[in-house]
Structures are given as C-alpha cells and as structure tokens.
Scaffold this active site. Structure first.
Site, PDB file in Angstrom:
ATOM      1  CG  HIS A   1      -1.837   1.189   1.163  1.00 14.48           C
ATOM      2  ND1 HIS A   1      -2.261   1.931   2.248  1.00 14.48           N
ATOM      3  CD2 HIS A   1      -2.622   1.553   0.034  1.00 14.48           C
ATOM      4  CE1 HIS A   1      -3.130   2.984   1.915  1.00 14.48           C
ATOM      5  NE2 HIS A   1      -3.396   2.778   0.467  1.00 14.48           N
ATOM      6  CG  HIS A   2       3.161   2.715  -2.365  1.00 16.77           C
ATOM      7  ND1 HIS A   2       3.962   2.479  -3.614  1.00 16.77           N
ATOM      8  CD2 HIS A   2       3.850   2.093  -1.609  1.00 16.77           C
ATOM      9  CE1 HIS A   2       4.927   1.689  -3.483  1.00 16.77           C
ATOM     10  NE2 HIS A   2       5.010   1.166  -2.228  1.00 16.77           N
ATOM     11  CD  GLU A   3      -3.247   7.812   0.784  1.00 15.03           C
ATOM     12  OE1 GLU A   3      -4.309   7.133   0.527  1.00 15.03           O
ATOM     13  OE2 GLU A   3      -3.161   8.907   0.006  1.00 15.03           O
TER      14      GLU A   3
ATOM     15  CG  HIS B   1      -8.137   3.361  -4.192  1.00 14.82           C
ATOM     16  ND1 HIS B   1      -9.100   3.070  -3.094  1.00 14.82           N
ATOM     17  CD2 HIS B   1      -7.942   2.246  -4.670  1.00 14.82           C
ATOM     18  CE1 HIS B   1      -9.649   1.827  -3.110  1.00 14.82           C
ATOM     19  NE2 HIS B   1      -8.569   1.140  -4.138  1.00 14.82           N
ATOM     20  CD  GLU B   2      -8.135   7.953  -2.804  1.00 11.73           C
ATOM     21  OE1 GLU B   2      -6.899   7.505  -2.752  1.00 11.73           O
ATOM     22  OE2 GLU B   2      -9.006   7.419  -2.250  1.00 11.73           O
TER      23      GLU B   2
ATOM     24  CD  GLU C   1     -11.841   4.680  -3.702  1.00 14.47           C
ATOM     25  OE1 GLU C   1     -12.461   4.219  -2.723  1.00 14.47           O
ATOM     26  OE2 GLU C   1     -11.010   5.458  -3.824  1.00 14.47           O
TER      27      GLU C   1
ATOM     28  CD  GLU D   1     -12.986   5.280   0.461  1.00 18.06           C
ATOM     29  OE1 GLU D   1     -12.039   4.986   1.095  1.00 18.06           O
ATOM     30  OE2 GLU D   1     -12.880   6.210  -0.574  1.00 18.06           O
TER      31      GLU D   1
HETATM   32  C1  NOJ Z   1      -9.015   6.038   0.543  1.00 17.81           C
HETATM   33  C2  NOJ Z   1      -8.922   4.753  -0.064  1.00 17.81           C
HETATM   34  O1  NOJ Z   1     -10.013   4.855  -0.968  1.00 17.81           O
HETATM   35  C3  NOJ Z   1      -8.876   3.744   0.943  1.00 17.81           C
HETATM   36  O2  NOJ Z   1      -9.328   2.382   0.344  1.00 17.81           O
HETATM   37  C4  NOJ Z   1      -7.693   3.918   1.983  1.00 17.81           C
HETATM   38  O3  NOJ Z   1      -7.908   2.938   2.597  1.00 17.81           O
HETATM   39  C5  NOJ Z   1      -7.526   5.207   2.356  1.00 17.81           C
HETATM   40  N1  NOJ Z   1      -7.525   6.195   1.356  1.00 17.81           N
HETATM   41  C6  NOJ Z   1      -6.126   5.359   3.202  1.00 17.81           C
HETATM   42  O4  NOJ Z   1      -5.257   5.319   2.102  1.00 17.81           O
HETATM   43 CA    CA Z   2     -11.469   6.633  -2.001  1.00 17.43          CA
END
Ligand code: NOJ
Ligand code: CA
Length: 721
Positions: free
Chosen positions: A433-435, A503-504, A522, A528
């Site tokens: 996971h790379h936020e 995502h985003e 996403e 979510e």
């Molecule tokens: C929003 C993402 O849609 C979600 O899946 C993720 O857990 C959170 N951001 C944190 O990165």
């Molecule tokens: Ca999201």
C-alpha cells in the site's frame, strides 16, 4: 517564402465559399456521423437510424498566444507577434485541405477482461484543415463503430505550430433531445459522489452545492458534470459521453447548457489556470459518444477499450488477476487505525517511534497480520493488502507535509521480512500500500526505492492512493501534470513487474488495454462510503454504466456485517443485503477483486462466504441480461480458466423479480447453487436474511429470482457429470 505565403492565402480565399460535408457510416449502417465546415467553422453531428442524436456541434480550441519565433503570424508581408497573454480562437477560419477514409476490423485478446476476444471494427474519416490566417494545421480523426463515435484532434508538426498552450477545448455535444442524465457534479479533485438522475434541462436546478473542488468562481461550479455521463433519450436510446486514452492531456469535464440540452468540454486547469501544454506532433484523447439501443448493449460496449492502443508490453506473463483480502475495513470502519502513534499524547513534529506505546489500535501489527494471512491462505486467496504498515500516517492527508511517507520504512510492529516469508510459505503474497497523501513529488522522489523494496520482498501488486489536496499546492487531481504522473507510476511499476491499483487517481479511459498492469482504480465512490454515512442503494447499478465504462473498479465488495455501530461504534449502516454484496462480484467487473470484510465477520457466514471463494475473476464471456441505469443490473459470466458459469445481480431500493433464461449454459444438466435474499430480507432492517438452494437446471430453464429492497443474488453453476 513570401511568395509561398501569398499563394496559400489565395488558395484559402478560393476555398472559403464552399461548405464542406463529409459523412461516415458505421459498419452496420445504423449510425451516421458527419463533419461539416461552414464558413470556416468545423462541426460534427451524429444520427442513429436517420434520427438526430447529436446536432451540429462545434469542434476546436481556444489557444494561448505563442511566444516562439517559429509561431509568428504573417499578415501579407508583415509579421505580427502574438501576445503571450492573450488568446485566439482555433475553432474558426479554417479551410478544408482534404480527407482520407479507411476501415478496420480485427479481433484482439485482452490480457484479462470481461471476455477473451474483443472485436474492433470501425470506419474512419480523417479530415485535414488549415487555419487561414495562422497557417496552422488541424486534423480531426473520426472513428465510427456500431456502438458509437470517437473523434480526436491531431496537431501535425509544422512550422507555424510547435509548442502551444490550450486555454480551453471547445468540443460540443449538442443532444438532439432533452435526455435523462445520470451525473455527478464537476470537480477537479474527486469523483467520490453519488449520482443524480434528472433531465439535462434540469441539471442546474438539481445541482447540489456539494463540490469539494476549487473551481467555485467559474460556470463550472453550477453546471459542470463529470464523465462518463450516461444519458437516455425520450425514445429509449442510451447515449454515453466519455473519453478514451487520456494521455498527456487534462481530464475532460462537461459544462451543461441546460436550455439547449447541450454540453461542452471543460478541461481541468493547472495551478495557473491553463489547461494543456502541447508540442506538435500530438493529439488529444478520443472524445466518445456511445449509442446503444438497450441498456444491456451499452454495458457490453467495448468502444472505449478499442480506441486505446494495443498492449505496450511484450511480456505480460507477470500480469494476473488477483483475489485478495485486506487489513483494511477495520480501519475504514474505525475499529482500528493506520497510525502506529495513535496512543502517543504528542503527535507534532518528527516522531520518535522507539518511545511510542501503541494502544492496540494499530491494525497492521505482526499478530493481526498473521491472523489475516492464515485466514486468507486457508480460503484460497492470492493476496493480502496491508494498510498502515509504514511510517508517515501521523502526518498524512491535508497536514501539508511534503516529505510525508518514504514508502520503505515499516512501523516497529510490522516485520516486513518475517511477514512476507510467512505469507509466501502459505502460498499467498502481501499486497503493498502506497498512500501518497497527494504529495506527488514526494512519491516520485521515492518511487524507485519503493518499487525496489517491493521487488526485494516479493510483492507484485500495489494499491496507491491520493487522499487530500495535491502537493505542490494549486494542482488538481485531474490536471495534465497529474494525469502524466498516474501513467508514470504504472509504466515505472511495469519495469519491476508490479501491478497497480490506484485510488483517487483520474477515472480510467481504457488505458488498461495498453498498460494491463493497471489492474484497478477506485476513482469513484466505493464501499468505504458505507462506513462514511452509507451509500444509497442503486449506486452499484449506475457505476457499471459510468465509472466502469473506462475500466475496472476496485469497489471492494463483500461486506457481511451491516451494523457498524455494534461492531465498533460507527453510526454508519451498510445499505445492502448480504446477497447484494455477493451479486457485486459479478456486477462490478474487476480482475482485482477483494473480500473486504474481516475474517471474524466471514466466520459467521461461511456458507455465503463460499460464493466469494468460488467466484472467478477473469472471464471468457459476459452476457448482460437485464439492466437499467441506477435500477438493476444482472449479468452472467463464464470463467476463463474453468469454463464455469456464474450469474449475479443487484437492485436499488426496490424489490424486483426476474425470470432469468439460462440459455447461456451449454448442453447438459447443471446444479445451480442460488444465493438469494430471503423473502423477509431488507437492506435496512433484515440484511443478513438469505437462502442458499441447489436446483437442477438446463439451458432451457428459466430461473425465478427475487431481489429484496437493496438486495441482490448470486449463482454458481456446476455441470453434472
Ligand atoms: C482512501 C482509499 O479509498 C481507501 O481505500 C484507503 O484505505 C484510504 N484512502 C487510506 O489510504
Ligand atoms: Ca477513495
């Protein structure tokens, strides 16, 4: 030189009088597109069975004045320097230089998909234009398929146009009739909205003032909508406006002219308000108008994929579908935390991890992750996503921290080597996971090291995220610079044989055909939001028409526990029945499919969980059987490897009954295992009431199905030996 210019100018004057009309038919002859040049103004239109679908609509641009010497304008023998700070119209005063026609018909095989063969069949018209006073060239390429029209602008290299800046694209989509529209509000930063359904003429009235973006001073803020925009004419024709192959260009939104039931392009600006930075030769993405005689045909259209380039990678053996679980929902719902330092009283500045005393809320700890690994491995999953494994969560999202994550430093209670070894010993992979916290330069700074770390530990897929305002400040999630970033992340990942689920990021436009390691996005309101206040039923019956038109969605289905309050004190309620969650594995197509709930919740319903274990995620054939936007979708799919058929559906807040013809089945007798809402099921007060029945069927059978309010169903078929 001067003589040549004069000759060109003379030619231009002679051509001016004539109006040009060039028409193009779809292979089946039902669609007709026309290009016209009327008094120098280029337009296009579209008819279906001789009936207008798109009335003559403008083509062209407003460009910023040019600075470069090679872009000087000659007026007779005088040189006029363009003013860099003013703009000029590149939508008028054109002359027709000619056109070319061609046809194309091929069948290609996607690396993964809803089917294993896709036919790409169109007739093409390429129009060559020259703006008379600037000598600048513009080509417009039209491709007409049986399921719609794609067109794009191409800017040939020539001495009059080298580098240029787009102020706005002026493409119009003038609907012939006031249509019903399913839309989300325009926003430069998010697609995470529920859909509104109303007439195009009423969009302004229904425009909810809920834009989270930063475009409030423009007309966009009161009548901008996003694509893919699903429409339906009063006579029942389905029209979808979107774009294909969005590369090195800003994302296109649409500005509605409600009175005229017409839209025009509105590109996402950069921090300075300019939209596209171009260098010839170059082209825009395809602008698409899909036309279908039924909702089911719209869902089966592959026009967006067909307008993308073939696969860019020679070796695709490392790309594969992934069924996964995740240490995720418990953080989203609030039962756990991403942040290791949640227990620490002071969270300001640089954190000394050695002094932290986690209070047990940090979900990505060794023990909890091992528990998930055991469960996911025992039930045959390919991978386990773990969020909150790395330092940085104490300062993420909107803390405006540039150097926020380094993507390589685990928290002290996450033993990356031991956990990967453990997972591999059990036959599954961990998913990275790379936020990024939208600190995009920071991600690019660390990307190589981050991918190398993945490679070292044997991760082959990454979920990335872009929560919060973009850093550097002023940039938007959907501007050209960010569009380029998302693709850069995908193509760099390919060098390490890594698959990406962003995502985003900007909503997809079929690029997964060219870059099939983009296995998910996403880029819309996903599961979510069931933990952020709930999602209205019907959302998953409109997403396949809109968001999924451009590519698969990591919707993260499979929530079995609706009552988040009793679980973890979250007041949100999951607005679906349990069988609706099962139906999503068919309806929300994705080669990357999650079982999003926790092992504890699955353990309470192992009989229903069996369907999630069984269902395939890669298909040789898909048949949309019944559908209506935002009401219901029912689809049957045949697994690519095993040839097994699965069937599933979802409905909105209305209960619905169907008799489903099973003529897609081959010869022989089948046992159908039917997971259905119980007669008294309801998404609000009885969501977990379901029945599981085995029935004998053949291709001649009609399967009666009732979906409860907010419900759904799922079926797996097994051939009797
Ligand atoms: C929003 C993402 O849609 C979600 O899946 C993720 O857990 C959170 N951001 C944190 O990165
Ligand atoms: Ca999201």
């Amino acid at each position: 030189m001067k003589i040549l210019f004069l000759t060109l100018a003379l030619l231009a004057t002679t051509a001016q009088a004539a109006d040009i009309k060039e028409s193009l038919s779809s292979p089946d002859g039902k669609l007709e597109a026309s290009f016209t040049l009327t008094e120098g103004v280029p337009q296009y239109s579209l008819k279906h069975c001789s009936k207008d679908v798109i009335l003559p609509s403008l083509l062209g641009f407003e460009l910023r004045g040019n600075l470069k010497a090679e872009n000087l304008i000659y007026e007779g023998d005088k040189v006029r320097k363009e003013d860099w700070n003013s703009c000029y119209s590149f939508a008028e005063n054109f002359e027709f230089l000619g056109c070319e026609r061609s046809s194309f018909d091929e069948t290609w095989e996607p690396v993964w998909g809803e089917e294993d063969h896709i036919r790409n069949n169109y007739n093409e018209l390429l129009v060559h234009l020259k703006q008379k006073d600037t000598y600048r060239l513009l080509d417009i390429r039209f491709r007409l398929f049986d399921d719609g029209l794609g067109f794009r602008y191409e800017f040939p290299a020539n001495q009059w146009l080298g580098y240029f800046v787009i102020k706005e694209e002026l493409s119009e989509f003038a609907l012939a009739q006031d249509c019903t529209a399913w839309w989300i509000p325009g926003d430069y930063d998010t697609q995470e909205y529920e859909f509104t359904c109303c007439k195009v003429s009423e969009i302004k009235e229904h425009f909810r003032d809920n834009m989270r973006g930063n475009s409030s001073q423009t007309p966009f803020s009161t009548s901008g909508v996003q694509t893919a925009l699903q429409l339906k004419t009063p006579d029942g024709l389905y029209i979808n406006i979107h774009e294909a192959a969005l590369v090195n260009y800003p994302c296109m939104h649409l500005l509605a002219d409600c009175e005229k039931h017409s839209f025009r392009a509105w590109l996402t600006p950069d921090a300075q308000g300019w939209k596209g930075y171009m260098q010839t030769p170059c082209n825009t993405p395809w602008r698409t108008v899909q036309v279908a005689e039924s909702a089911e045909k719209q869902l089966a259209s592959r026009m967006i994929l067909n307008l993308n380039e073939p696969c860019a990678y020679e070796d695709v053996s490392w790309i594969h579908p992934v069924k996964y679980m995740g240490v995720w929902w418990e953080m989203i719902a609030g039962a756990g935390s991403w942040n290791y330092t949640d227990a620490a009283p002071i969270r300001l500045g640089e954190f000394d991890y050695s002094k932290a005393t986690p209070n047990g809320r940090h979900s990505a700890n060794n023990e909890r992750v091992r528990y998930y690994i055991d469960f996911a491995a025992e039930h045959g999953f390919d991978a386990l996503l773990i969020e909150g494994w790395n330092e940085g969560w104490e300062d993420w999202a909107n803390c405006n921290k540039d150097y926020v994550f380094d993507f390589v430093t685990p928290y002290p209670d996450f033993d990356i080597k031991a956990l990967n070894d453990y997972a591999h010993s059990k036959g599954i992979k961990l998913m990275m996971h790379h936020e990024t916290s939208s600190s995009v330069r920071n991600y690019e700074r660390h990307m190589q090291a981050a991918y190398q770390l993945m490679s070292d530990y044997g991760y082959d897929s990454v979920k990335s995220g872009y929560v919060g305002d973009i850093l550097p400040h002023g940039e938007y999630h959907y501007s050209q610079w960010l569009v380029n970033h998302y693709l850069y992340a995908v193509t760099e990942a390919a060098k390490y044989h890594i698959m990406v689920n962003a995502h985003e990021a900007v909503r997809p436009t079929g690029l997964c055909r060219t870059y099939p390691n983009l296995i998910g996005n996403e880029s819309a309101m996903g599961t979510e939001y069931q933990a952020f206040g709930g999602i209205k039923p019907g959302h998953t019956a409109i997403l396949p028409f809109t968001r999924l038109n451009g590519g698969p969605m990591d919707y993260t289905p499979g929530i079995f526990e609706n009552n988040l309050k009793d679980w973890c004190g979250n007041n949100s309620w999951v607005n679906t029945t349990l069988c609706n969650q099962l139906g999503l594995y068919l309806v929300m197509y994705s080669p990357l499919q999650m079982a999003a709930d926790t092992p504890e919740h699955y353990l309470e319903h192992m009989d229903a969980f069996q369907f999630i274990k069984d269902v395939a995620i890669d298909w040789s054939e898909s048949r949309y059987l019944f559908a209506e936007p935002q009401d219901y979708v029912i689809v049957a799919r045949k697994a690519k490897e095993s040839g097994q058929w699965f069937l599933g559906g979802v409905t909105d807040e209305k209960a619905r009954e169907f008799k489903i013809p099973l003529d897609f089945l081959g010869k022989g007798k089948y046992i159908a295992t039917v997971y259905a809402d119980a007669p008294d099921a309801h998404y609000k007060n009885n969501p977990k009431a379901y029945t599981i029945k085995k029935v004998k069927v053949t291709a001649k059978s009609k399967l009666p199905i009732r979906m409860a309010e907010g419900g759904g169903f799922a079926v797996s078929f097994e051939l009797c030996k």
